[in-house]
Design an enzyme around this catalytic site. Structure first.
Site, PDB file in Angstrom:
ATOM      1  N   ASP A   1       0.754  -1.354  -0.132  1.00 51.49           N
ATOM      2  CA  ASP A   1       0.304   0.146   0.417  1.00 51.49           C
ATOM      3  C   ASP A   1       1.116   1.508   0.109  1.00 51.49           C
ATOM      4  OD1 ASP A   1      -2.386   1.777   0.558  1.00 51.49           O
ATOM      5  OD2 ASP A   1      -3.146   0.195   0.780  1.00 51.49           O
TER       6      ASP A   1
ATOM      7  N   HIS B   1      -3.114   5.542   3.850  1.00 51.61           N
ATOM      8  CA  HIS B   1      -4.003   4.558   3.771  1.00 51.61           C
ATOM      9  C   HIS B   1      -3.609   3.512   4.458  1.00 51.61           C
ATOM     10  CE1 HIS B   1      -6.137   2.134   0.299  1.00 51.61           C
ATOM     11  NE2 HIS B   1      -6.771   3.160   0.493  1.00 51.61           N
TER      12      HIS B   1
ATOM     13  N   SER C   1     -10.881  -0.418   0.000  1.00 50.57           N
ATOM     14  CA  SER C   1     -10.127  -0.963   0.650  1.00 50.57           C
ATOM     15  C   SER C   1     -10.010  -0.758   1.881  1.00 50.57           C
ATOM     16  CB  SER C   1      -8.877   0.854   0.126  1.00 50.57           C
ATOM     17  OG  SER C   1      -8.792   0.861  -0.676  1.00 50.57           O
TER      18      SER C   1
END
Length: 497
Positions: free
Chosen positions: A178, A232, A411
């Site tokens: 990620d 994220h 996600s």
């Protein structure tokens, strides 16, 4: 420097009259015409996975994984040697891969002309920088980001029932690729494989695929310790394994260990960074990138990223081959469906488009499929997609600065599934190395009653009441049912379905 396509083509045949040219992506030609240089992946002819004779298909997963890595590395060493030497002799910066039989390089028109007719080169593909596409960050009516105990999605899928039975993910390793990770976040530090309780060693627990030349970012390049320049990645890791030992019960499998690879710089990845992280997961290395060892590979990889062809992602078989190889090596590969819903046929981006991936859509707290969640069907797919759905709207998890906040997206749904897979492997370690069995149990135990789609009644000719379908797949995941089904001899009230 401007170089017109006609002149470029003429250069090919001036260098190599009568030669059979390799396939060259139009994006490569466009980059050369605009900038005089292009970042490319040079794909060699031989992309087949090596046969593992004399190992049988039933050989132990660890033995098969080691044999596969050895065969892939040996092939790359043999077939890439001359090409690598040629690039080096011309001062061309390049990076070799063995998971995919390819070399990344930054080339000019002269090199392209020579490479296009070089024996053994099948394709010269673009390696563009692609931005992460997120769902809406906030949804009206969400719970605040303050401490709330067990996060709603974790409770919704009944992970606490598994914890109460002593199943927390112990002995299982989850890999995440990620934007990076804040490894010492209070909810993540104890679970990081590189932390032994008193000191950190990042060897084989962290890799940074972001090198000089990538977009500017707060972590720099080749970060020696886990770093997240976006937030994220930290959020997704919190959902698959996060727990601060107090009130912040944000993770599905708080007893699992996690390792990480950064495949995006400031939210921008490339096909090469995605491949590099997948290769590292299959055989994690020391900090210098040496001594790859498949015995340190994770059991599960959580993938909350997409590589869209619409934005220039490589459209050949290289990424699909990489994912398939990981799965054949016994790794459960979970992928976000994408945030391009609510239209049908909106699962558009790799790796969610690959049959080898286990694809996840998103739901709200009321088991409604979210508007942003991408839906199937996927053209050419062997099965209905997504495989399952999971909580993905207003999910509270870890964020940078030792804080907690809510995000929305497939996600956020994907690490819920990675966490459930870890619980299943804790309950039944024999599931490790057998991703197909894990996938089958997750599908069989998914909740179907009460699932709604406020936006679509059907997709691809299948209504929401037909299971599986292209909106919810087999249904919304149920951690406790999956754990019971994984261990029918342990839990007397095991799942019956």
């Amino acid at each position: 420097m401007k170089l017109h396509k006609a002149l470029l083509c003429a250069a090919f045949w001036w260098f190599f009259p009568g030669a059979q040219a390799a396939e060259v992506d139009h994006a490569v030609e466009a980059a050369l015409a605009a900038r005089g240089a292009a970042d490319v992946l040079i794909l060699l002819d031989d992309q087949a996975r090596p046969a593992l004779t004399p190992l049988s298909p039933t050989a132990a997963p660890r033995l098969r994984r080691r044999a596969l890595v050895e065969a892939l590395r040996d092939r790359a060493a043999l077939q890439q040697a001359a090409l690598g030497d040629w690039l080096a002799s011309r001062g061309v910066a390049h990076r070799r891969f063995w998971l995919v039989n390819a070399i990344q390089a930054s080339i000019g028109p002269v090199e392209l002309a020579a490479l296009s007719t070089r024996e053994g080169v099948a394709r010269i593909a673009a390696n563009p920088s692609i931005a992460l596409r997120l769902a809406p960050a906030s949804v009206p009516g969400l719970r605040p980001a303050a401490t709330t105990g067990v996060e709603w999605g974790v409770a919704k899928i009944r992970a606490p029932e598994a914890w109460a039975a002593g199943v927390t993910g112990q002995g299982v390793v989850i890999g995440g690729q990620d934007t990076g990770y804040q490894w010492d976040h209070p909810a993540l530090k104890a679970q990081y494989r590189g932390w032994n309780g008193s000191s950190a060693s990042h060897a084989r627990s962290w890799h940074d695929a972001i090198h000089p030349g990538a977009p500017a970012n707060n972590c720099g390049y080749d970060a020696p310790a886990p770093c997240d320049d976006h937030g994220h990645g930290t959020h997704t890791a919190g959902t698959f394994a996060g727990d601060d030992g107090g009130a912040n019960r944000i993770g599905v499998a708080p007893g699992a260990r996690w390792i990480g690879c950064r495949n995006m710089a400031a939210g921008n990845g490339t096909p090469a960074t995605y491949i590099e992280c997948m290769q590292w997961f299959l055989a994690p290395t020391d900090p210098a990138g040496n001594d790859p060892d498949p015995d340190y590979a994770p059991d599960i990889i959580s993938n909350s990223w997409g590589c869209p062809a619409s934005e220039g992602c490589t459209v050949g078989n290289e990424l699909a081959g990489a994912v398939q190889t990981l799965v054949e090596a016994g790794i459960f590969f979970v992928a976000a469906a994408g945030n391009d819903g609510s239209t049908c046929g909106s699962i558009l981006d790799a790796p969610a488009t690959y049959d080898a991936s286990f694809v996840v859509g998103a739901t709200t707290a009321t088991d409604a499929i979210t508007g942003f969640s991408s839906r199937g069907p996927v053209a050419g797919a062997a099965a209905a997609r997504p495989d399952v759905i999971a909580p993905g709207s207003g999910v509270r998890s870890a964020v940078l600065g030792n804080a907690y906040s809510s995000m929305s997206g497939t996600s956020m749904a994907t690490p819920h599934v990675a966490g459930v897979a870890a619980l299943m492997m804790d309950a039944n370690p024999a599931l490790k190395g057998h991703p197909q069995e894990v996938a089958a149990l997750l599908r069989a135990t998914a909740v179907r009653d009460g699932i709604t789609d406020p936006y679509r009644t059907s997709c691809g000719g299948l209504s929401l009441g037909t299971w599986p379908n292209h909106q919810a797949g087999w249904g919304r995941i149920d951690a406790w049912a999956a754990v019971q089904a994984a261990t029918p001899d342990v839990f007397s009230d095991g799942f019956e379905g």
